[in-house]
Enzyme design. Structure first.
Site, PDB file in Angstrom:
ATOM      1  N   ASP A 200       0.862  -1.179   0.000  1.00 23.33           N
ATOM      2  CA  ASP A 200       0.000   0.000   0.000  1.00 23.33           C
ATOM      3  C   ASP A 200       0.905   1.237   0.000  1.00 23.33           C
ATOM      4  O   ASP A 200       1.618   1.493   0.974  1.00 23.33           O
ATOM      5  CB  ASP A 200      -0.896  -0.033   1.242  1.00 23.33           C
ATOM      6  CG  ASP A 200      -1.924   1.078   1.261  1.00 23.33           C
ATOM      7  OD1 ASP A 200      -1.732   2.090   0.556  1.00 23.33           O
ATOM      8  OD2 ASP A 200      -2.917   0.958   2.010  1.00 23.33           O
ATOM      9  N   HIS A 201       0.862   1.993  -1.083  1.00 21.02           N
ATOM     10  CA  HIS A 201       1.770   3.130  -1.221  1.00 21.02           C
ATOM     11  C   HIS A 201       1.446   4.251  -0.237  1.00 21.02           C
ATOM     12  O   HIS A 201       2.236   5.212  -0.093  1.00 21.02           O
ATOM     13  CB  HIS A 201       1.727   3.669  -2.656  1.00 21.02           C
ATOM     14  CG  HIS A 201       3.077   3.973  -3.218  1.00 21.02           C
ATOM     15  ND1 HIS A 201       4.028   4.687  -2.519  1.00 21.02           N
ATOM     16  CD2 HIS A 201       3.646   3.677  -4.414  1.00 21.02           C
ATOM     17  CE1 HIS A 201       5.119   4.811  -3.254  1.00 21.02           C
ATOM     18  NE2 HIS A 201       4.923   4.202  -4.416  1.00 21.02           N
ATOM     19  N   ARG A 202       0.312   4.159   0.446  1.00 20.36           N
ATOM     20  CA  ARG A 202      -0.014   5.174   1.446  1.00 20.36           C
ATOM     21  C   ARG A 202       0.811   5.011   2.713  1.00 20.36           C
ATOM     22  O   ARG A 202       1.068   5.981   3.423  1.00 20.36           O
ATOM     23  CB  ARG A 202      -1.507   5.114   1.799  1.00 20.36           C
ATOM     24  CG  ARG A 202      -2.447   5.451   0.663  1.00 20.36           C
ATOM     25  CD  ARG A 202      -3.899   5.216   1.059  1.00 20.36           C
ATOM     26  NE  ARG A 202      -4.151   3.812   1.376  1.00 20.36           N
ATOM     27  CZ  ARG A 202      -5.316   3.335   1.778  1.00 20.36           C
ATOM     28  NH1 ARG A 202      -6.354   4.161   1.918  1.00 20.36           N
ATOM     29  NH2 ARG A 202      -5.480   2.050   2.039  1.00 20.36           N
TER      30      ARG A 202
END
Length: 471
Positions: free
Chosen positions: A441-443
């Site tokens: 998850d790039h968040r």
């Protein structure tokens, strides 16, 4: 006096809202004990037996096998109270309701998949004969709330007589025993209009397998039309088959769709030389001979490497609270692993994997895999994961871009380990290679963190001694 109590499909936990009836374990007229399993249902997460909190005589069942019921819908009704039966030659005249059946209700609250009490032996109550002109009502027992039932039954018939005339909405008529465990086999038979009582099972103790149903379907299709001179109608074109997205398939579809909608994922991958890891595993399993216990699997070693990597890169052992706009970093590692079963793909969870050795993780993976194949995993064993390990190499493929198991933040994919040409110590050699892929998850982090995690995993695969420094 007797009461008629309605038992509804309980909340099986973890947000489940419906379940499909797989198999009834009791029939109308059976005497059941408190907490005796009465029906086997399949949820989106597991197949479980549901115990009834009442003891007494079953007066009605609601729903055929294969019917999907929402939580809170009626399952069956039970007449609770003293059991009276007719006597005949050889009868002792004693009531058939045992102590458990007469005790009324369970003091336990149904949680998840029941209280786990042992099932009592089933007994059928013979209806009391009613002579012509009798004042016994013919409308049977009315399922209602306990207080209303007590009032309505105060001057009514005995339980045995009432059962004989009770209405049976949704009751499955008794039929011969069918040796079927898998709901997929039942579904396949229903789709082709096949009577399972006519199928001979080739499994253990006559168990009907999927291949048995497929063979029976082919035999029915090849059967010649009756009449030597009859004209065979042209075979209709096959229609489009529609399969409802429910049960395990529906749950998987919902979770993966939500993951794609909500998580901005990215994938990085690397080829790793697993030759030293395979040699270390062989040495571990050879140490101590047969007294060393179960052998350590490659999956268990990779799982232990993952827990060590998550200790170094805790950002990937987290989840995102979108409403609060917060990243929630989790303290413990509950490691999920993908397992393919006859019911579909499931992800059992090894609790507190960060506190376990490779041997302990391997033993737990083996136990959960066996339960998954038998369809005995509970909802609690299929939820709560914080990171997932996906070994798709068992399908004979090298790489994949896995979809994150929402609401987790990352998943490590492992391809097959096979001999390939590789430059080792400056020379071309044949080595055991594996492709590792990390979807994250790039968040929760940037590519540097994800790449650092994956590189550490690859280093441990290539040089297991790297892992020893952190143990």
């Amino acid at each position: 006096m007797a009461q008629v109590l309605e038992f509804k499909l309980p909340d099986l936990g973890e947000g489940l809202t419906e379940a499909e009836i797989v198999r009834w374990l009791v029939e109308v007229g059976d005497v059941v004990a408190v907490d005796q399993p009465v029906v086997e249902v399949e949820t989106a997460k597991a197949m479980v037996e549901v115990p009834c909190p009442y003891g007494g005589v079953v007066t009605a069942r609601y729903g055929d096998e294969g019917t999907e019921l929402p939580v809170g819908a009626p399952l069956l009704t039970v007449a609770v109270g003293p059991v009276e039966r007719a006597t005949g030659p050889g009868d002792s005249g004693e009531p058939t309701g045992g102590g458990a059946a007469e005790s009324g209700t369970s003091g336990n609250v149904l949680v998840g998949y029941g209280t786990g009490a042992p099932a009592a032996r089933r007994r059928r109550v013979r209806p009391t004969p009613v002579s012509a002109g009798s004042s016994v009502p013919t409308t049977g027992i009315k399922a209602s709330a306990p207080a209303d039932a007590e009032t309505s039954m105060a001057t009514g018939p005995t339980i045995a007589a009432a059962v004989a005339s009770a209405p049976k909405p949704g009751v499955v008529e008794p039929r011969g025993p069918v040796a079927v465990i898998s709901p997929l086999v039942r579904k396949l038979a229903r789709q082709h209009g096949l009577d399972l009582r006519q199928v001979v099972g080739t499994g253990r103790d006559g168990l009907i397998l999927r291949t048995d149903v497929e063979s029976a379907v082919r035999a029915a299709d090849e059967k010649p039309a009756a009449g030597a001179g009859s004209v065979t109608a042209p075979k209709a074109e096959p229609s489009v088959e529609r399969t409802p997205l429910r049960g395990v398939r529906g749950a998987v579809a919902d979770k993966l769709s939500r993951s794609r909608r909500e998580i901005p994922d990215a994938t990085c991958w690397v080829d790793a030389d697993a030759t030293e890891l395979m040699a270390a595993r062989a040495a571990m399993n050879a140490a101590g001979g047969s007294a060393a216990g179960p052998k350590v699997s490659v999956l268990a070693l990779l799982a232990r490497i993952c827990t060590a990597a998550l200790a170094r890169f805790p950002e990937l052992n987290s989840t995102v609270d979108a409403d609060a706009r917060e990243i929630v970093r989790l303290a413990g590692v509950h490691l999920g692993f993908a397992a393919q079963t006859e019911r579909g793909l499931v992800v059992p969870v090894v609790r507190d994997a960060h506190t376990r050795s490779a041997e302990s993780i391997g033993a737990e993976i083996s136990r959960l895999t066996g339960a998954a194949r038998d369809g005995k995993l509970t909802p609690a064993q299929l939820t709560g994961g914080t990171f997932t390990l996906n070994n798709y190499g068992v399908f004979g493929v090298d790489g994949s871009t896995p979809i994150i198991n929402h609401p987790e933040a990352a998943m490590l994919g492992v391809g097959r380990i096979i001999p390939k040409p590789w430059v080792h110590e400056g020379e071309l050699a044949v080595r055991q290679l594996v492709q590792l892929s990390l979807t994250f998850d790039h968040r929760v982090c940037d590519g540097g963190t994800a790449g650092g995690f994956l590189r550490y995993v690859a280093d441990c695969v290539e040089q297991p001694a790297v892992l020893l420094r952190t143990l």
